[in-house]
Scaffold this motif. Structure first.
Motif, short mmCIF file in Angstrom:
data_model
loop_
_atom_site.label_atom_id
_atom_site.label_comp_id
_atom_site.label_asym_id
_atom_site.label_seq_id
_atom_site.Cartn_x
_atom_site.Cartn_y
_atom_site.Cartn_z
N LEU A 86 0.86 -1.18 0.00
CA LEU A 86 0.00 0.00 0.00
C LEU A 86 0.90 1.23 0.00
O LEU A 86 1.63 1.48 0.96
N THR A 87 0.86 1.98 -1.08
CA THR A 87 1.66 3.20 -1.20
C THR A 87 0.82 4.36 -0.66
O THR A 87 -0.37 4.45 -0.95
N TYR A 88 1.48 5.22 0.14
CA TYR A 88 0.74 6.30 0.78
C TYR A 88 1.53 7.60 0.76
O TYR A 88 2.74 7.61 0.58
N GLU A 89 0.78 8.68 0.95
CA GLU A 89 1.36 10.00 1.17
C GLU A 89 0.99 10.41 2.58
O GLU A 89 -0.18 10.35 2.95
N ALA A 90 1.99 10.80 3.36
CA ALA A 90 1.74 11.20 4.75
C ALA A 90 1.85 12.71 4.86
O ALA A 90 2.72 13.33 4.25
N GLN A 91 0.96 13.26 5.65
CA GLN A 91 1.01 14.68 5.94
C GLN A 91 1.13 14.81 7.45
O GLN A 91 0.21 14.47 8.19
N GLY A 92 2.29 15.25 7.92
CA GLY A 92 2.53 15.37 9.36
C GLY A 92 3.03 14.07 9.96
O GLY A 92 3.46 13.16 9.25
N GLU A 93 2.96 13.98 11.27
CA GLU A 93 3.48 12.82 12.00
C GLU A 93 2.39 11.79 12.19
O GLU A 93 1.35 12.07 12.78
N VAL A 94 2.62 10.58 11.68
CA VAL A 94 1.68 9.49 11.81
C VAL A 94 2.44 8.22 12.18
O VAL A 94 3.63 8.09 11.90
N ILE A 95 1.75 7.29 12.82
CA ILE A 95 2.32 5.99 13.17
C ILE A 95 1.43 4.93 12.55
O ILE A 95 0.23 4.86 12.84
N LEU A 96 2.00 4.11 11.66
CA LEU A 96 1.22 3.05 11.02
C LEU A 96 0.94 1.94 12.03
O LEU A 96 1.83 1.50 12.75
N LEU A 97 -0.29 1.46 12.08
CA LEU A 97 -0.68 0.39 13.00
C LEU A 97 -0.80 -0.95 12.29
O LEU A 97 -0.20 -1.93 12.71
N GLU A 98 -1.60 -1.00 11.23
CA GLU A 98 -1.84 -2.26 10.53
C GLU A 98 -2.47 -1.98 9.18
O GLU A 98 -2.97 -0.89 8.92
N SER A 99 -2.44 -3.01 8.33
CA SER A 99 -3.13 -2.93 7.05
C SER A 99 -4.32 -3.88 7.12
O SER A 99 -4.24 -4.93 7.75
N CYS A 100 -5.41 -3.50 6.47
CA CYS A 100 -6.62 -4.31 6.49
C CYS A 100 -7.09 -4.54 5.06
O CYS A 100 -7.00 -3.65 4.22
N PHE A 101 -7.62 -5.75 4.82
CA PHE A 101 -8.04 -6.13 3.49
C PHE A 101 -9.38 -6.86 3.53
O PHE A 101 -9.65 -7.64 4.45
N CYS A 102 -10.21 -6.58 2.54
CA CYS A 102 -11.43 -7.34 2.28
C CYS A 102 -11.19 -8.07 0.98
O CYS A 102 -10.80 -7.46 -0.02
N ILE A 103 -11.38 -9.38 1.00
CA ILE A 103 -11.12 -10.19 -0.18
C ILE A 103 -12.42 -10.89 -0.56
O ILE A 103 -12.97 -11.64 0.25
N ALA A 104 -12.90 -10.62 -1.76
CA ALA A 104 -14.15 -11.21 -2.25
C ALA A 104 -15.28 -11.01 -1.24
O ALA A 104 -15.97 -11.95 -0.88
N ASP A 105 -15.44 -9.82 -0.76
CA ASP A 105 -16.51 -9.44 0.19
C ASP A 105 -16.38 -10.08 1.57
O ASP A 105 -17.32 -10.04 2.36
N ALA A 106 -15.26 -10.70 1.88
CA ALA A 106 -15.02 -11.25 3.22
C ALA A 106 -14.00 -10.36 3.93
O ALA A 106 -13.09 -9.84 3.31
N GLY A 107 -14.15 -10.19 5.20
CA GLY A 107 -13.22 -9.37 5.97
C GLY A 107 -13.92 -8.18 6.57
O GLY A 107 -15.13 -8.12 6.58
N PRO A 108 -13.19 -7.24 7.10
CA PRO A 108 -11.76 -7.03 6.88
C PRO A 108 -10.88 -7.97 7.71
O PRO A 108 -11.23 -8.35 8.81
N TYR A 109 -9.76 -8.33 7.11
CA TYR A 109 -8.70 -9.07 7.77
C TYR A 109 -7.55 -8.09 7.95
O TYR A 109 -7.06 -7.53 6.97
N CYS A 110 -7.11 -7.90 9.19
CA CYS A 110 -6.06 -6.92 9.47
C CYS A 110 -4.77 -7.62 9.86
O CYS A 110 -4.79 -8.62 10.58
N PHE A 111 -3.64 -7.07 9.38
CA PHE A 111 -2.33 -7.68 9.58
C PHE A 111 -1.33 -6.62 10.02
O PHE A 111 -1.41 -5.47 9.58
N GLY A 112 -0.36 -7.04 10.80
CA GLY A 112 0.76 -6.17 11.13
C GLY A 112 1.60 -5.94 9.89
O GLY A 112 1.54 -6.72 8.93
#
Length: 129
Positions: free
Chosen positions: A51-77
């Motif tokens: 996942l490519t992102y643009e950050a504005q200011g100070e942020v801390i990434l926690l996790e990424s989440c995905f829905c696959i074929a309408d199931a989820g979200p499944y979140c991962f470190g």
């Protein structure tokens, strides 16, 4: 006609400015996703989702989440180093086929948790052999 004191006029201008956009549009610390890449997924083999992102200011990434074929979200470190402005997570698929995938990031900014915009792509999961 009576004139407003300068401090009251300034307050009125600030209130009008505050109402002109939502908090997410005007927040100084935020993330915006620009791209979702998933290359060559195979059944029962872990594959990277970037996942490519643009950050504005100070942020801390926690996790990424995905829905696959309408199931989820499944979140991962987040795993490894996707490089500057890229969050990398490892996914796995159990069955071959073509699936829609939606992804977003959760992050901290100013002590509060937020969710980015969601991006969508389609993946073709191939058999392992």
């Amino acid at each position: 006609m009576r004139k407003l004191p300068h401090c009251l006029a300034a307050l009125l201008v600030l209130l009008l400015a505050a109402c002109s956009g939502t908090a997410s549009e005007t927040a100084p610390n935020r993330l915006n996703l620009t791209e979702l890449n998933i290359d060559d997924p195979k059944v029962d083999v872990r594959f990277p989702a970037l996942l490519t992102y643009e950050a504005q200011g100070e942020v801390i990434l926690l996790e990424s989440c995905f829905c696959i074929a309408d199931a989820g979200p499944y979140c991962f470190g987040l795993e490894g180093d996707g490089g500057p402005g890229v969050a990398r997570s490892m996914l796995v698929a159990g069955y071959a086929g073509i699936y829609p995938v939606q992804g977003y990031l959760r992050y901290l900014a100013g002590g509060e948790s937020y969710k980015t915009n969601t991006l969508e792509t389609e993946i073709t999961v191939s058999p392992k052999y």
